[in-house]
Design an enzyme around this catalytic site. Structure first.
Site, PDB file in Angstrom:
ATOM      1  N   SER A  12    -177.204  -1.605  29.980  1.00  0.00           N
ATOM      2  CA  SER A  12    -176.104  -2.198  29.239  1.00  0.00           C
ATOM      3  C   SER A  12    -176.759  -3.494  28.755  1.00  0.00           C
ATOM      4  O   SER A  12    -177.373  -4.421  29.270  1.00  0.00           O
ATOM      5  CB  SER A  12    -175.120  -2.708  30.027  1.00  0.00           C
ATOM      6  N   HIS A  37    -176.327   1.119  26.310  1.00  0.00           N
ATOM      7  CA  HIS A  37    -174.613   1.176  26.540  1.00  0.00           C
ATOM      8  C   HIS A  37    -174.378  -0.164  25.815  1.00  0.00           C
ATOM      9  O   HIS A  37    -174.989  -1.464  26.194  1.00  0.00           O
ATOM     10  CB  HIS A  37    -174.305   1.087  28.100  1.00  0.00           C
ATOM     11  N   ASP A  39    -171.420  -3.271  25.344  1.00  0.00           N
ATOM     12  CA  ASP A  39    -170.017  -3.571  25.975  1.00  0.00           C
ATOM     13  C   ASP A  39    -169.462  -4.428  24.992  1.00  0.00           C
ATOM     14  O   ASP A  39    -169.978  -5.497  24.731  1.00  0.00           O
ATOM     15  CB  ASP A  39    -170.459  -4.272  27.197  1.00  0.00           C
ATOM     16  N   MET A  41    -166.356  -6.702  23.928  1.00  0.00           N
ATOM     17  CA  MET A  41    -165.311  -7.426  24.691  1.00  0.00           C
ATOM     18  C   MET A  41    -164.565  -8.295  23.807  1.00  0.00           C
ATOM     19  O   MET A  41    -164.993  -8.881  22.681  1.00  0.00           O
ATOM     20  CB  MET A  41    -165.921  -8.169  25.831  1.00  0.00           C
ATOM     21  N   HIS A  70    -168.565   1.164  24.660  1.00  0.00           N
ATOM     22  CA  HIS A  70    -167.726   0.866  25.605  1.00  0.00           C
ATOM     23  C   HIS A  70    -166.583  -0.237  24.979  1.00  0.00           C
ATOM     24  O   HIS A  70    -167.141  -1.366  25.225  1.00  0.00           O
ATOM     25  CB  HIS A  70    -168.360   0.473  26.909  1.00  0.00           C
ATOM     26  N   MET A  72    -163.699  -2.794  25.457  1.00  0.00           N
ATOM     27  CA  MET A  72    -162.761  -3.307  26.371  1.00  0.00           C
ATOM     28  C   MET A  72    -162.109  -4.295  25.388  1.00  0.00           C
ATOM     29  O   MET A  72    -162.070  -5.416  25.575  1.00  0.00           O
ATOM     30  CB  MET A  72    -163.533  -4.159  27.393  1.00  0.00           C
ATOM     31  N   MET A 141    -164.569   2.544  36.215  1.00  0.00           N
ATOM     32  CA  MET A 141    -165.272   1.222  36.380  1.00  0.00           C
ATOM     33  C   MET A 141    -165.401   0.834  37.743  1.00  0.00           C
ATOM     34  O   MET A 141    -164.489   0.865  38.435  1.00  0.00           O
ATOM     35  CB  MET A 141    -164.304   0.268  35.601  1.00  0.00           C
ATOM     36  N   ASP A 177    -169.784   2.428  35.744  1.00  0.00           N
ATOM     37  CA  ASP A 177    -170.239   1.160  35.193  1.00  0.00           C
ATOM     38  C   ASP A 177    -169.833   0.116  35.995  1.00  0.00           C
ATOM     39  O   ASP A 177    -168.503  -0.249  36.289  1.00  0.00           O
ATOM     40  CB  ASP A 177    -169.583   1.219  33.963  1.00  0.00           C
TER      41      ASP A 177
HETATM   42  C1  DX5 Z   1    -168.830  -4.743  32.731  1.00  0.00           C
HETATM   43  C2  DX5 Z   1    -169.442  -4.312  31.860  1.00  0.00           C
HETATM   44  C3  DX5 Z   1    -170.704  -3.529  32.418  1.00  0.00           C
HETATM   45  C4  DX5 Z   1    -171.655  -4.341  32.895  1.00  0.00           C
HETATM   46  C5  DX5 Z   1    -172.523  -3.923  33.925  1.00  0.00           C
HETATM   47  O1  DX5 Z   1    -167.642  -5.293  31.993  1.00  0.00           O
HETATM   48  O2  DX5 Z   1    -168.826  -2.907  31.136  1.00  0.00           O
HETATM   49  O3  DX5 Z   1    -171.417  -2.560  31.450  1.00  0.00           O
HETATM   50  O4  DX5 Z   1    -172.547  -5.135  31.871  1.00  0.00           O
HETATM   51  O5  DX5 Z   1    -173.482  -4.754  34.542  1.00  0.00           O
HETATM   52  P1  DX5 Z   1    -174.131  -4.811  36.000  1.00  0.00           P
HETATM   53  O6  DX5 Z   1    -174.843  -3.734  36.003  1.00  0.00           O
HETATM   54  O7  DX5 Z   1    -174.692  -6.090  35.889  1.00  0.00           O
HETATM   55  O8  DX5 Z   1    -173.026  -4.736  36.906  1.00  0.00           O
HETATM   56 ZN    ZN Z   2    -169.472  -1.178  30.088  1.00  0.00          ZN
END
Ligand code: DX5
Ligand code: ZN
Length: 233
Positions: A12, A37, A39, A41, A70, A72, A141, A177
């Site tokens: 990520s 990956h 993320d 948000m 991904h 969110m 998750m 994840d």
């Molecule tokens: C959390 C994200 C993850 C996150 C994982 O909301 O979706 O992808 O970056 O990070 P680690 O591996 O550090 O838990």
């Molecule tokens: Zn993620």
């Protein structure tokens, strides 16, 4: 992409240097990442803000493997086309993002991209029973989404097992994840997961000027995963 049951490691870039994404992406791919990956948000569905479609579009030319986006965000439907146009290979939306996850998955499929559905830690596996024919991947998750570096929630292992049972013979990947590292990955593989997102466990100790630790970290997660795969085989 044809169906692939092999172990996939998806670093990520939430844990990358935010001033240097192009080089960070090249570094993790050179060091053995299978996917990248991303993320996304929105400061509403999760308490953090990251990448709009223009940022994802800027990452695209640097990704030579597979860009796994991904989302969110809620609402999610109005933004699916923009993230598809930005160059995502896989778009994963959250089951919790709105009242119509079926419509959301139809909208992702309509873009021609692969479709994933994600479940928060508080959401039971059973809710996706009517969605399985629309997805290429289920994302379990294993932390509450929003931040990297959180502690792995152990009940995620049982949820992976339940999802694997529901999937049956379908060609659907299971991604996990949150808090994935060489210690947590083994039981997840044994339960039926095949794709692992890792942020802090991949980026720790390295940088674009010293990328070797990225490779060591990726190899350590892969070795633990493949060891567990042998045990179940
Ligand atoms: C959390 C994200 C993850 C996150 C994982 O909301 O979706 O992808 O970056 O990070 P680690 O591996 O550090 O838990
Ligand atoms: Zn993620």
């Amino acid at each position: 992409m044809s169906f692939d049951r092999s172990i996939k490691i998806a670093p990520s870039i939430l844990s990358a240097d935010f001033a240097n994404f192009g080089e960070e992406i090249r570094a993790i791919e050179a060091q053995g990442a299978d996917w990248v990956h991303v993320d996304v948000m929105d400061g509403h569905f999760v308490p953090n803000l990251t990448f709009g479609p223009p940022a994802v579009k800027a990452f695209r030319p640097h990704v030579t493997t597979f860009m796994d986006v991904h989302l969110m965000i809620a609402p999610v439907d109005p933004y699916i086309e923009a993230y598809a146009e930005a160059g995502a290979d896989m778009i994963t939306a959250h089951w919790e993002a709105g009242p119509h996850p079926h419509r959301t998955l139809q909208a992702i499929k309509a873009t021609g991209k692969m479709a994933g559905i994600s479940l928060n830690p508080g959401t039971p596996a059973a809710v996706i029973s009517e969605l399985l024919d629309l997805v290429d991947m289920v994302l379990v998750m294993s932390v509450n989404p929003g931040f990297g570096g959180q502690k792995f929630i152990p009940t995620s292992v049982e949820k992976v097992r339940q999802v694997r049972e529901m999937i049956g013979d379908r060609e659907i990947m299971i991604q996990v994840d949150g808090g994935v590292d060489p210690n947590t990955v083994g039981p997840l593989v044994a339960a039926g997961a095949d794709c692992f997102v890792a942020g802090s466990a991949v980026f720790k100790g390295g940088s674009v000027d010293n990328p070797a630790p990225y490779g060591e970290n990726i190899r350590a997660i892969r070795a633990a995963a493949q060891g567990a795969l042998k045990d179940v085989a």
